[in-house]
Design a protein around this motif. Structure first.
Motif, PDB file in Angstrom:
ATOM      1  N   GLU A 284       0.820  -1.210   0.000  1.00 12.53           N
ATOM      2  CA  GLU A 284       0.000   0.000   0.000  1.00 12.53           C
ATOM      3  C   GLU A 284       0.848   1.252   0.000  1.00 12.53           C
ATOM      4  O   GLU A 284       1.936   1.285   0.567  1.00 12.53           O
ATOM      5  CB  GLU A 284      -0.888   0.017   1.249  1.00 12.53           C
ATOM      6  CG  GLU A 284      -2.208  -0.652   1.043  1.00 12.53           C
ATOM      7  CD  GLU A 284      -3.250  -0.188   2.056  1.00 12.53           C
ATOM      8  OE1 GLU A 284      -2.859   0.339   3.112  1.00 12.53           O
ATOM      9  OE2 GLU A 284      -4.447  -0.358   1.751  1.00 12.53           O
ATOM     10  N   GLY A 285       0.328   2.273  -0.591  1.00 12.99           N
ATOM     11  CA  GLY A 285       1.002   3.561  -0.583  1.00 12.99           C
ATOM     12  C   GLY A 285       0.099   4.572  -1.264  1.00 12.99           C
ATOM     13  O   GLY A 285      -1.056   4.274  -1.588  1.00 12.99           O
ATOM     14  N   GLU A 286       0.625   5.768  -1.499  1.00 15.03           N
ATOM     15  CA  GLU A 286      -0.182   6.805  -2.127  1.00 15.03           C
ATOM     16  C   GLU A 286      -0.165   6.641  -3.640  1.00 15.03           C
ATOM     17  O   GLU A 286       0.877   6.443  -4.253  1.00 15.03           O
ATOM     18  CB  GLU A 286       0.348   8.192  -1.739  1.00 15.03           C
ATOM     19  CG  GLU A 286      -0.514   9.307  -2.281  1.00 15.03           C
ATOM     20  CD  GLU A 286      -0.002  10.697  -1.883  1.00 15.03           C
ATOM     21  OE1 GLU A 286       0.631  10.822  -0.822  1.00 15.03           O
ATOM     22  OE2 GLU A 286      -0.226  11.634  -2.663  1.00 15.03           O
ATOM     23  N   LEU A 287      -1.354   6.766  -4.204  1.00 11.38           N
ATOM     24  CA  LEU A 287      -1.518   6.614  -5.648  1.00 11.38           C
ATOM     25  C   LEU A 287      -1.118   7.911  -6.348  1.00 11.38           C
ATOM     26  O   LEU A 287      -1.531   8.996  -5.940  1.00 11.38           O
ATOM     27  CB  LEU A 287      -2.986   6.290  -5.899  1.00 11.38           C
ATOM     28  CG  LEU A 287      -3.497   5.807  -7.229  1.00 11.38           C
ATOM     29  CD1 LEU A 287      -2.690   4.631  -7.762  1.00 11.38           C
ATOM     30  CD2 LEU A 287      -4.966   5.398  -7.040  1.00 11.38           C
ATOM     31  N   VAL A 288      -0.273   7.762  -7.386  1.00 12.12           N
ATOM     32  CA  VAL A 288       0.222   8.921  -8.136  1.00 12.12           C
ATOM     33  C   VAL A 288      -0.063   8.665  -9.613  1.00 12.12           C
ATOM     34  O   VAL A 288       0.142   7.559 -10.101  1.00 12.12           O
ATOM     35  CB  VAL A 288       1.746   9.084  -7.896  1.00 12.12           C
ATOM     36  CG1 VAL A 288       2.353  10.108  -8.836  1.00 12.12           C
ATOM     37  CG2 VAL A 288       2.027   9.445  -6.445  1.00 12.12           C
ATOM     38  N   PHE A 289      -0.574   9.679 -10.312  1.00 17.53           N
ATOM     39  CA  PHE A 289      -0.859   9.499 -11.744  1.00 17.53           C
ATOM     40  C   PHE A 289      -0.144  10.519 -12.607  1.00 17.53           C
ATOM     41  O   PHE A 289      -0.036  11.697 -12.231  1.00 17.53           O
ATOM     42  CB  PHE A 289      -2.363   9.636 -12.028  1.00 17.53           C
ATOM     43  CG  PHE A 289      -3.155   8.439 -11.668  1.00 17.53           C
ATOM     44  CD1 PHE A 289      -3.094   7.291 -12.456  1.00 17.53           C
ATOM     45  CD2 PHE A 289      -3.955   8.422 -10.537  1.00 17.53           C
ATOM     46  CE1 PHE A 289      -3.834   6.164 -12.126  1.00 17.53           C
ATOM     47  CE2 PHE A 289      -4.684   7.303 -10.199  1.00 17.53           C
ATOM     48  CZ  PHE A 289      -4.625   6.170 -10.995  1.00 17.53           C
ATOM     49  N   THR A 290       0.307  10.049 -13.764  1.00 18.09           N
ATOM     50  CA  THR A 290       0.784  10.950 -14.805  1.00 18.09           C
ATOM     51  C   THR A 290      -0.136  10.767 -15.996  1.00 18.09           C
ATOM     52  O   THR A 290      -0.375   9.637 -16.433  1.00 18.09           O
ATOM     53  CB  THR A 290       2.229  10.593 -15.199  1.00 18.09           C
ATOM     54  OG1 THR A 290       3.046  10.742 -14.050  1.00 18.09           O
ATOM     55  CG2 THR A 290       2.725  11.503 -16.311  1.00 18.09           C
ATOM     56  N   THR A 291      -0.718  11.872 -16.488  1.00 14.21           N
ATOM     57  CA  THR A 291      -1.595  11.748 -17.652  1.00 14.21           C
ATOM     58  C   THR A 291      -0.711  11.617 -18.888  1.00 14.21           C
ATOM     59  O   THR A 291       0.239  12.374 -19.059  1.00 14.21           O
ATOM     60  CB  THR A 291      -2.492  12.981 -17.819  1.00 14.21           C
ATOM     61  OG1 THR A 291      -1.662  14.122 -18.050  1.00 14.21           O
ATOM     62  CG2 THR A 291      -3.343  13.221 -16.581  1.00 14.21           C
TER      63      THR A 291
END
Lengths: 437, 439, 144
Positions: A284-291
């Motif tokens: 588990e961890g923080e979700l990070v997105f790159t478009t």
């Protein structure tokens, strides 16, 4: 061809992994270049960390890039993160920020097309197709949920009933009278709808309704079990956020075991929110997105504050796009009520606006008949106390309006006696969440 | 001659009358044929002894049966469909005269037609692809928001789908995002002006240049005031969901009436009592027949709206007949903040609440710029309580039911038993103070 | 000629009224009269006591929010029409009553009406001018 699982635009869901990575890498290079060339903030951050678009030589090099956070949107409000000229923008949406100013997001014509396509892929993932009758009970307007689902359902070739939120009795009447086969709303609102239908003597199991596309707030397996036991639908979890595109970032498939991310457009990473280092798959961890394809407003490594993990095992449905676990919690103090994101700081801003000083307050979240309720309890101070009932009622209404104006949802305001809200050492416990306990 | 360039979106807007009328005739025949697939129309045509073949000239439209709102209700939910359900792309609704709304349906082709019709009047009123349009109509089942939204998109301009409510935030977005065009009801525009003024903002502080108003009747005085206070040019448009939604007609740069999009709708102006056409130029009830609608064609739909028609040529070059402002209704429908409300809906809401008597008065006022409705309801003697909390719960339930049925928020006042005047026959249920006041 | 009234904010919950009264009792304060206004969520307890400053601090020490307001007390005959007569004067003077209550304790054939007006001074002069007997604290508490 299994029509319940496939739609032409869904082909990208099944790309061989190697090919998918190539597509992602190619798009990543383009988007980093685009962001670097057109957005001052990204260029400055990259320059500061001595990274140029040329340093992206492999997909893994994404971890070299600086992060973007929600306050960056606020600080550059309204147009600071636009990579297109306003002339190319065809749509603007807004959501409430952590304080007074909203967060504005923009779309070019192509961005709307991509958004529509990922929503078509989302509906297809839930087994929906042309001829389905979709009741869209997400709120329409500046919130991305309503129009996002609407465009997708329309492109899918379904009949769209754009009923928007609220008026539960009418929602149930339409579900029944139009032979609706799928509904889009928040899971908590659907629980409320189940309760209300029961009161009205309507058995939802007798209706043709077979799919629910539930999102805009985190929900649990217990909620899914309750929904599926009371109806004949499969309840699918859909994920999205307006900073990335809106609904349609990811969704469950028939197997309901994790959400497939449309990663040809939105590249996911999981990081440790403290060290900001990537965590291994499965943790588990923080979700990070790159478009990877957005024109008007590309996002580089946007920190969502949502906690989840990446599931890298293949899914029996055959989709090669990876799955994430359902969102388990947040890494900040934001809470979601009826699909609306709320920060305690917004409530504080509203109270300050009315009273001039910050009174002792507490936010209590409850659920009555399945519907989420928010109550702001405010201690009465001698300054605002009146011997007239209408004086106090006016105070209640003013606070209630101020909260609605800042947050966008109506909150009940309860005036309480002084010293009744618990004080705590250090950070006060501002939010008591008694929902679904 | 015009304050801005007179652009035409679609060549059909300027067809010669002769070409327009022959197009109308061909489309009218098709529409009657299509309508004959619907049992309701088939029966009505049979009763009127008309077949599609009898339509030889445009005047023959008068042989067709008329359609009224109750026909929609009686065929609830979608009994008037002329296409199979799988061809329906969208469903919208409008207020019914009772608790059940009426529903209308659109094929993919209808949605495209509709967007085109809105693009026409938006273009006529100055919209350019480079504009940013702030839409404060509610989206959802009502047709207002979606009609304009897709029209703007068709033109290629950008949309801020602001929806309704929270005026200070609307003003902030209009200013910060730089919208040149406003879409709303005219009274909401006045509210924006009022709130802006209270914030110390004048017309020069707002980027707006054009506005497109619909959803409720308004006056020339209102136009002058809004244009002055917001610093823009305001245009009127007209439509109703039973016919298609906004886009039935709209003003051009000449602003001397709304051009009816006659290649898509035939308009008649009749005496509501005799049902005969009124004399040229006189006011009467408008009746529309759709010419291109696939999913739900309508034959001679009686709108209950009173206006007059002007067939004189318009300097803008559009050949569609112009309709004047709506000056009244032939039924008791009220328009509150752009929402259509029937007194019978309020009555139905009261019937659903135990403890409320079916004796009520609806009072409408416009204290600032926004309509305010007060519904005074008698409490049944047996439901009176000495506890304030019990009375408050009764009050809140009435409030919720009215909002649930009509979609608008009203102020409910509980009245003591026997205090609301009874009258023999039709009680005077509605007191509308708006009409008496100059805007 | 005006009376100081104490108002206390109370949540509409069991036990809240009792604890306020207990605090006053503990300080030996007697309540001459009171009225309790109720709503769904909260109530307002309005009190008339002789030692109002002391009562105020007692209630505040007990954690209450207290407000002091000036109200107007009038004396009327405790018989049919007594109150109507006062109300007629109030109507004619164009005064708006925010709320009122009444009591007869220890006043033989008289009753006391307590009124809350927006402008207490104007009310006193108008009522006095119309011959209504307005009574002050001394008279009220000492029952002269």
């Amino acid at each position: 061809m299994n029509q319940h699982q496939f739609h032409p635009v869904s082909a990208m869901d099944y790309l061989p992994v190697e090919q998918l990575r190539q597509v992602q890498f190619k798009r990543l290079k383009q988007i980093v270049q685009r962001a670097y060339d057109n957005v001052a903030l990204f260029r400055k951050r990259m320059d500061e960390s001595h990274i140029s678009p040329d340093n992206i030589r492999a997909l893994e090099d994404i971890s070299l890039l600086p992060f973007t956070v929600k306050s960056d949107l606020r600080d550059t409000y309204p147009f600071g993160l636009f990579a297109s000229s306003l002339r190319d923008v065809v749509r603007l949406h807004a959501s409430s920020g952590t304080t007074g100013k909203p967060i504005v997001v923009a779309y070019t014509k192509d961005d709307v097309k991509v958004w529509t396509q990922v929503m078509v892929r989302s509906f297809a993932s839930c087994g929906l197709h042309e001829g389905d009758i979709i009741q869209n009970a997400y709120g329409y307007g500046l919130f991305t949920g309503g129009l996002g689902a609407h465009y997708g359902a329309e492109e899918l070739g379904a009949t769209v009933i754009p009923i928007s939120g609220g008026n539960t009795d009418r929602q149930i009447m339409v579900l029944k009278d139009f032979g609706v086969t799928a509904i889009c709303c928040t899971p908590s609102y659907f629980l409320h709808l189940i309760e209300r239908a029961g009161e009205m003597g309507i058995d939802l199991k007798t209706l043709p309704l077979r799919a629910g596309i539930f999102g805009a707030e985190p929900w649990t397996s217990e909620m899914r079990d309750r929904i599926q036991a009371a109806t004949n639908i499969r309840a699918y979890d859909i994920y999205g956020l307006s900073e990335i595109i809106g609904p349609g970032v990811g969704i469950e498939c028939f197997h309901q075991d994790g959400l497939h991310i449309f990663e040809d457009h939105f590249y996911p990473e999981i990081i440790d929110p403290q060290t900001l280092k990537p965590v291994p798959d499965g943790n588990e961890g923080e979700l990070v997105f790159t478009t990877l394809s957005k024109h008007a407003m590309p996002m580089i490594r946007y920190r969502t504050r949502d906690i989840a993990s990446i599931m890298n095992q293949p899914c029996p449905c055959g989709r090669t796009i990876r799955r994430i676990s359902r969102i388990s919690r947040r890494s900040d103090d934001m809470f979601i009520i009826r699909g609306v994101n709320v920060f305690p700081s917004q409530i504080e801003a509203a109270l300050l606006a009315v009273e001039g000083t910050l009174p002792h307050y507490q936010i209590v979240l409850t659920s009555a008949k399945g519907l989420d309720q928010i109550e702001v309890q405010v201690e009465v101070t001698s300054e605002f106390f009146s011997d007239k009932i209408r004086g106090l009622e006016t105070l209640q209404q003013r606070i209630s309006h101020a909260v609605e104006n800042t947050v966008g949802i109506r909150a009940a305001v309860r005036l309480v006696e002084p010293h009744t809200i618990q004080r705590s050492e250090g950070k006060a416990k501002r939010v008591i969440d008694n929902r679904r306990k | 001659m015009f304050a801005f360039e007179n652009r035409i979106w679609d060549r059909n807007e300027t067809l010669s009358r002769e070409d327009l009328e022959s197009l109308q005739l061909a489309r009218l025949r098709q529409t009657v044929e299509r309508a004959a697939n619907v049992p309701f129309y088939r029966n009505a045509l049979a009763r009127a002894r008309v077949t599609p073949k009898d339509i030889r000239s445009l005047d023959d439209i008068r042989r067709l049966p008329m359609t009224v709102k109750d026909d929609m209700r009686n065929n609830y939910p979608l009994g008037l469909l002329a296409t199979p359900m799988e061809d329906i792309a969208r469903v919208h609704g409008s207020s019914g005269t009772t608790g059940k709304p009426t529903f209308v349906a659109y094929s993919k082709g209808d949605l495209d037609t509709w967007a085109g019709l809105c693009a026409r009047f938006l273009t006529a009123g100055g919209l350019l692809p480079s504009h940013l349009v702030h839409i404060c109509f509610g989206y959802g089942l009502f047709t207002g928001g979606f009609g304009l939204h897709y029209g703007v998109e068709k033109v290629g301009a950008a949309v801020v789908p602001a929806s309704s409510g929270n005026t200070p935030r609307q003003i902030m977005l209009i200013r910060d995002l730089g919208a040149q065009v406003l879409v709303s009801t005219p009274s909401y525009a006045l509210n924006i002006a009022e709130v802006a003024r209270a914030q110390g903002l004048g017309p020069d502080d707002l980027p707006l240049k054009f506005a497109h108003f619909g959803g409720e009747p308004w006056t020339e005085d209102m136009r002058i005031r809004i244009e002055k206070e917001l610093g823009l040019l305001a245009f009127n448009n007209y439509g109703l969901s039973e016919v298609i939604g906004p886009g039935v007609s709209g003003e051009c740069a000449a602003r001397n009436g709304m051009h009816v999009q006659e290649d898509h709708f035939i308009v008649e102006c009749i005496d509501p009592d005799t049902l005969e056409p009124v004399k040229e130029g006189e006011g009467g009830e408008l009746v529309f027949t759709s010419l291109t609608k696939e999913a739900m064609p309508v034959l001679r739909y009686r709108t209950r709206d009173i206006a007059c028609l002007d067939r004189a040529p318009c300097p803008c070059g559009r050949t569609g007949v112009r309709m004047g402002r709506i000056v009244g209704r032939t039924d008791d429908m009220l328009i509150i903040r752009g929402v259509n409300v029937f007194p019978s809906q309020i009555e139905e809401a009261l019937l659903r609440v135990e403890g409320a008597a079916p004796h009520y008065v609806i009072e409408i006022d416009r204290p600032g710029s926004l309509d305010q409705v007060t519904v005074r309801v008698e409490v049944l003697p047996e439901s009176f309580s000495d506890k304030m909390s019990v009375m408050q719960i009764l009050h809140d339930r009435i409030d919720r039911e009215i909002q649930s049925i009509t979609g608008i928020r009203v102020k409910v006042e509980l009245a003591a038993p026997q205090t609301i005047e009874r009258s023999v026959g039709k009680a005077k249920r509605v007191i509308d103070h708006r009409a008496a006041k100059p805007v | 000629m005006k009376i100081n009234q104490l108002s206390l904010f109370l949540e509409n919950k069991p036990g809240h009224l009792r604890s306020a009264c207990k605090a006053l009792a503990g300080a030996g304060i007697n309540i001459l009269t009171l009225s309790l206004a109720d709503t769904q969520q909260f109530g307002i307890l309005r009190l008339i006591v002789k030692e109002w400053q002391k009562a105020k601090s007692v209630l505040e020490e007990a954690g209450g929010v207290v407000k002091v307001t000036e109200v107007v007390a009038t004396e009327v005959a405790d018989k049919p029409g007594g109150m109507a007569q006062v109300l007629e004067v109030i109507d004619q003077a164009g005064l708006n009553i925010e709320y009122m209550y009444a009591f007869t304790f220890r006043r033989n054939d008289k009753a006391v009406l307590v009124f809350r007006f927006d402008d207490a001074d104007a009310a006193v002069s108008k009522l006095s001018a119309a011959g209504i007997k307005v009574i002050g604290s001394k008279e009220l508490f000492e029952g002269k």
